[in-house]
Write a protein that holds these residues in place. Sequence first.
Motif, PDB file in Angstrom:
ATOM      1  N   PHE A   1      41.441  43.481  49.330  1.00  0.00           N
ATOM      2  CA  PHE A   1      40.308  43.654  48.619  1.00  0.00           C
ATOM      3  C   PHE A   1      40.090  44.069  47.300  1.00  0.00           C
ATOM      4  CE2 PHE A   1      40.027  43.711  53.189  1.00  0.00           C
ATOM      5  CZ  PHE A   1      39.072  42.561  53.567  1.00  0.00           C
ATOM      6  N   THR A   2      39.410  43.485  46.371  1.00  0.00           N
ATOM      7  CA  THR A   2      39.136  43.832  44.950  1.00  0.00           C
ATOM      8  C   THR A   2      37.787  44.009  44.262  1.00  0.00           C
ATOM      9  OG1 THR A   2      41.079  42.252  44.462  1.00  0.00           O
ATOM     10  CG2 THR A   2      39.750  42.975  42.573  1.00  0.00           C
ATOM     11  N   CYS A   3      37.620  45.168  43.928  1.00  0.00           N
ATOM     12  CA  CYS A   3      36.502  45.558  43.383  1.00  0.00           C
ATOM     13  C   CYS A   3      36.525  45.354  41.955  1.00  0.00           C
ATOM     14  CB  CYS A   3      36.404  47.066  43.519  1.00  0.00           C
ATOM     15  SG  CYS A   3      34.724  47.731  42.795  1.00  0.00           S
ATOM     16  N   MET A   4      35.626  44.407  41.461  1.00  0.00           N
ATOM     17  CA  MET A   4      35.489  43.847  39.858  1.00  0.00           C
ATOM     18  C   MET A   4      34.404  44.765  39.238  1.00  0.00           C
ATOM     19  SD  MET A   4      35.479  40.305  38.103  1.00  0.00           S
ATOM     20  CE  MET A   4      33.782  39.660  38.969  1.00  0.00           C
ATOM     21  N   VAL A   5      34.591  45.536  38.373  1.00  0.00           N
ATOM     22  CA  VAL A   5      33.771  46.283  37.586  1.00  0.00           C
ATOM     23  C   VAL A   5      33.377  45.753  36.152  1.00  0.00           C
ATOM     24  CG1 VAL A   5      32.934  48.675  36.815  1.00  0.00           C
ATOM     25  CG2 VAL A   5      34.473  48.492  38.766  1.00  0.00           C
ATOM     26  N   VAL A   6      32.160  45.339  36.062  1.00  0.00           N
ATOM     27  CA  VAL A   6      31.868  44.475  34.620  1.00  0.00           C
ATOM     28  C   VAL A   6      30.784  45.478  33.842  1.00  0.00           C
ATOM     29  CG1 VAL A   6      30.850  42.529  33.534  1.00  0.00           C
ATOM     30  CG2 VAL A   6      32.117  42.377  35.437  1.00  0.00           C
ATOM     31  N   SER A   7      31.277  45.802  32.618  1.00  0.00           N
ATOM     32  CA  SER A   7      30.388  46.750  31.576  1.00  0.00           C
ATOM     33  C   SER A   7      30.113  45.791  30.463  1.00  0.00           C
ATOM     34  CB  SER A   7      30.972  47.938  31.521  1.00  0.00           C
ATOM     35  OG  SER A   7      32.250  47.733  30.839  1.00  0.00           O
ATOM     36  N   GLY A   8      29.451  46.468  29.261  1.00  0.00           N
ATOM     37  CA  GLY A   8      29.177  45.824  28.378  1.00  0.00           C
ATOM     38  C   GLY A   8      30.117  45.144  27.471  1.00  0.00           C
ATOM     39  N   VAL A   9      31.431  45.785  27.724  1.00  0.00           N
ATOM     40  CA  VAL A   9      32.644  45.510  26.784  1.00  0.00           C
ATOM     41  C   VAL A   9      33.943  45.149  27.527  1.00  0.00           C
ATOM     42  CG1 VAL A   9      31.585  46.463  24.783  1.00  0.00           C
ATOM     43  CG2 VAL A   9      33.306  47.900  26.198  1.00  0.00           C
ATOM     44  N   ASN A  10      34.010  45.783  28.995  1.00  0.00           N
ATOM     45  CA  ASN A  10      35.014  45.548  29.795  1.00  0.00           C
ATOM     46  C   ASN A  10      35.072  44.939  31.135  1.00  0.00           C
ATOM     47  OD1 ASN A  10      37.137  47.163  27.870  1.00  0.00           O
ATOM     48  ND2 ASN A  10      35.786  49.063  28.756  1.00  0.00           N
ATOM     49  N   LEU A  11      35.965  44.529  31.688  1.00  0.00           N
ATOM     50  CA  LEU A  11      35.979  43.786  32.895  1.00  0.00           C
ATOM     51  C   LEU A  11      37.252  44.443  33.605  1.00  0.00           C
ATOM     52  CD1 LEU A  11      35.484  40.144  33.969  1.00  0.00           C
ATOM     53  CD2 LEU A  11      37.151  41.488  34.967  1.00  0.00           C
ATOM     54  N   ASN A  12      37.170  45.407  34.614  1.00  0.00           N
ATOM     55  CA  ASN A  12      38.259  45.956  35.333  1.00  0.00           C
ATOM     56  C   ASN A  12      38.298  45.527  36.773  1.00  0.00           C
ATOM     57  OD1 ASN A  12      39.020  47.296  33.001  1.00  0.00           O
ATOM     58  ND2 ASN A  12      37.789  48.997  33.452  1.00  0.00           N
ATOM     59  N   GLU A  13      39.376  45.269  37.460  1.00  0.00           N
ATOM     60  CA  GLU A  13      39.442  45.235  38.671  1.00  0.00           C
ATOM     61  C   GLU A  13      40.391  45.859  39.505  1.00  0.00           C
ATOM     62  OE1 GLU A  13      41.045  41.184  39.254  1.00  0.00           O
ATOM     63  OE2 GLU A  13      39.029  40.156  38.725  1.00  0.00           O
ATOM     64  N   TYR A  14      39.801  46.417  40.624  1.00  0.00           N
ATOM     65  CA  TYR A  14      40.744  47.565  41.391  1.00  0.00           C
ATOM     66  C   TYR A  14      41.077  46.897  42.714  1.00  0.00           C
ATOM     67  CZ  TYR A  14      38.893  50.416  37.678  1.00  0.00           C
ATOM     68  OH  TYR A  14      38.353  51.024  36.610  1.00  0.00           O
ATOM     69  N   PRO A  15      42.357  46.164  42.901  1.00  0.00           N
ATOM     70  CA  PRO A  15      42.462  45.750  44.252  1.00  0.00           C
ATOM     71  C   PRO A  15      42.930  46.828  45.259  1.00  0.00           C
ATOM     72  CG  PRO A  15      44.221  45.252  42.591  1.00  0.00           C
ATOM     73  CD  PRO A  15      43.168  45.955  41.881  1.00  0.00           C
ATOM     74  N   VAL A  16      42.702  46.666  46.459  1.00  0.00           N
ATOM     75  CA  VAL A  16      42.937  47.589  47.325  1.00  0.00           C
ATOM     76  C   VAL A  16      43.478  46.826  48.729  1.00  0.00           C
ATOM     77  CG1 VAL A  16      41.863  49.469  49.014  1.00  0.00           C
ATOM     78  CG2 VAL A  16      41.262  49.221  46.909  1.00  0.00           C
ATOM     79  N   THR A  17      44.736  47.125  49.219  1.00  0.00           N
ATOM     80  CA  THR A  17      45.290  46.566  50.478  1.00  0.00           C
ATOM     81  C   THR A  17      44.827  47.352  51.542  1.00  0.00           C
ATOM     82  OG1 THR A  17      46.932  45.862  49.020  1.00  0.00           O
ATOM     83  CG2 THR A  17      47.378  45.882  51.398  1.00  0.00           C
ATOM     84  N   VAL A  18      44.319  46.764  52.693  1.00  0.00           N
ATOM     85  CA  VAL A  18      43.943  47.306  54.010  1.00  0.00           C
ATOM     86  C   VAL A  18      44.891  47.137  54.928  1.00  0.00           C
ATOM     87  CG1 VAL A  18      41.846  47.358  55.807  1.00  0.00           C
ATOM     88  CG2 VAL A  18      41.395  47.217  53.289  1.00  0.00           C
TER      89      VAL A  18
END
Length: 557
Positions: free
Chosen positions: A105-122
């Motif tokens: 499962f991936t958490c995608m964080v979108v801000s004014g200047v960045n786009l970060n993804e944090y994948p987590v294996t369950v």
Amino acid sequence: MDSPALLLLALMSAGTLLQVQGNVIALYGETITVPCNGGAAPPDDLMFIKWKYEKEDGTGDLLIKQAHKDQATVQATDEYADRVSIDDKFSLLIDQATLKDQKTFTCMVVSGVNLNEYPVTVVVHKKPSSVEIMDKADVLQKDKTSTVGTCVAADANPAATITWTKNGKPLVADGKAILITPSMKVDPATGLSTTSSILQYAATKEDKDATFSCMSTHEQATEETKLDPFPIHYPSEKVSLQIMSKAPVVEGDNVTLKCHADGNPPPSAFFFHIKEQKMLVENSDTYTLTAIDRADSGEYKCSLADNEKMEGSQSIVVNYLDLNLNPTGKVVKTFGETLSVKMEKSASDVAKISWTKNGKVVKEPAFTKLTYADAGVYKCEVSMHGLTREKSFELVVEGKPVITSLTKHRAGDAQFKVLTCEAQGVPEPIFQWSVNNSNEESSYINGKAIHKITVVPKVNLTVTCIVSNKLGDDVMTINVSSVFKEEKQERGSQEDSGDQAKLIVGVLAGLLIAAAVVGLIYWLYMKNSRQGSWKTGEKEAGTSEESKKLEENNHTV
């Protein structure tokens, strides 16, 4: 296309994507919590957060949460549509975890200047729903491989590991005495694994109290299931015969023989060899000899009914004790006779002999000349190993009565006299007196009789004591003076004694007076004579011979 999607495309084209991998272990059936960026706080210029997951055919959207809105928008249209939500830390929550949720499962964080993804294996874990031993054995056979049981750890993920133990120590398969067969099965519907393990074991006699256990080991739990000790079956290897009755065995006892075999289960039928006879006993291992006697001493055997070569033996010694005594019962003898006492015993061992007379310990009786003191109840007791025999006789010594003494006695100035007649004889003699009497007293102990009477003799008497029993009689006399004459004589004697005393005193007084008179006369004479010579101072005339004599007399004086 909405604005978040357009912004996402713009950021991806700008090359600002960052991915950080993580892992989460969830429990089957519970809520899965998947943190976003490890639970770190979102950036200040956060625009929105989106959760998605990997599918076989691509990526699936779950939900999106915009920074300026309180509620998240669920985008999933498959099985996650009703199971996903987001908390205030932007963690993804998935209800009712199953093995199908083992994904990234991936958490995608979108801000004014960045786009970060944090994948987590369950990964979803589940401990076994049950651990039990099935197909349990009832017994184990000695030196024969038998199935102890099948241990099953059901519905686990990952699959549980099963270990067998005996008395707390792990069993390791050796292909001979210990055989362990493991297996595993996966449920196609749930994906859960069920692990099984079959234990086969060749037991020994020492395993009769052993405890076998099945140990299930899993990441979430360790569980142990124990089996009660098994009876171990094995054939008899030794047979012994036991004497169950108390020892030592004495004549007249009931003796129980027990045939013991070391097999399990114990044999149920035996042969008992009794005086060369073979007695079959079923459903029991004992045989009882009733009222055993000395002729029953010897060797006894028992054997298995289905294998007579397996036998045991035991010797029995029957202790016995016989006693003969002569005489017995009531024995009547005459004073002075002899009596022979003969005791004979027969015993299987050394016996203790004791004699009593009227309940008191005495030596073995020997009578050469019977006396009255010998009479009594004599008992002979012989004992050995708890066995006791006794015989007795009652000795009665009879004799014609004989008077041993006849005495008289007067106490002080009493007006009576006590006569005492003593005699020996059995049966008890009868006393007769030749005078009237009163206050009779009598006693009779061990053949000695004493009889006392009180008499008041007014004149001098000759008193006769007669004793008699069925064997004869005896007579003795005694002179008894009158108590009144004795008193008169005593008074007369006292008066005569007084007169004589007076006479003696008078005579002595006269003699003393006469002596005094003679002394006085002599003293006066001598005084006068001396005064005449001293007065003149002259010598009287006389012959020369007289003068010499006078002079000699003066010198002598």
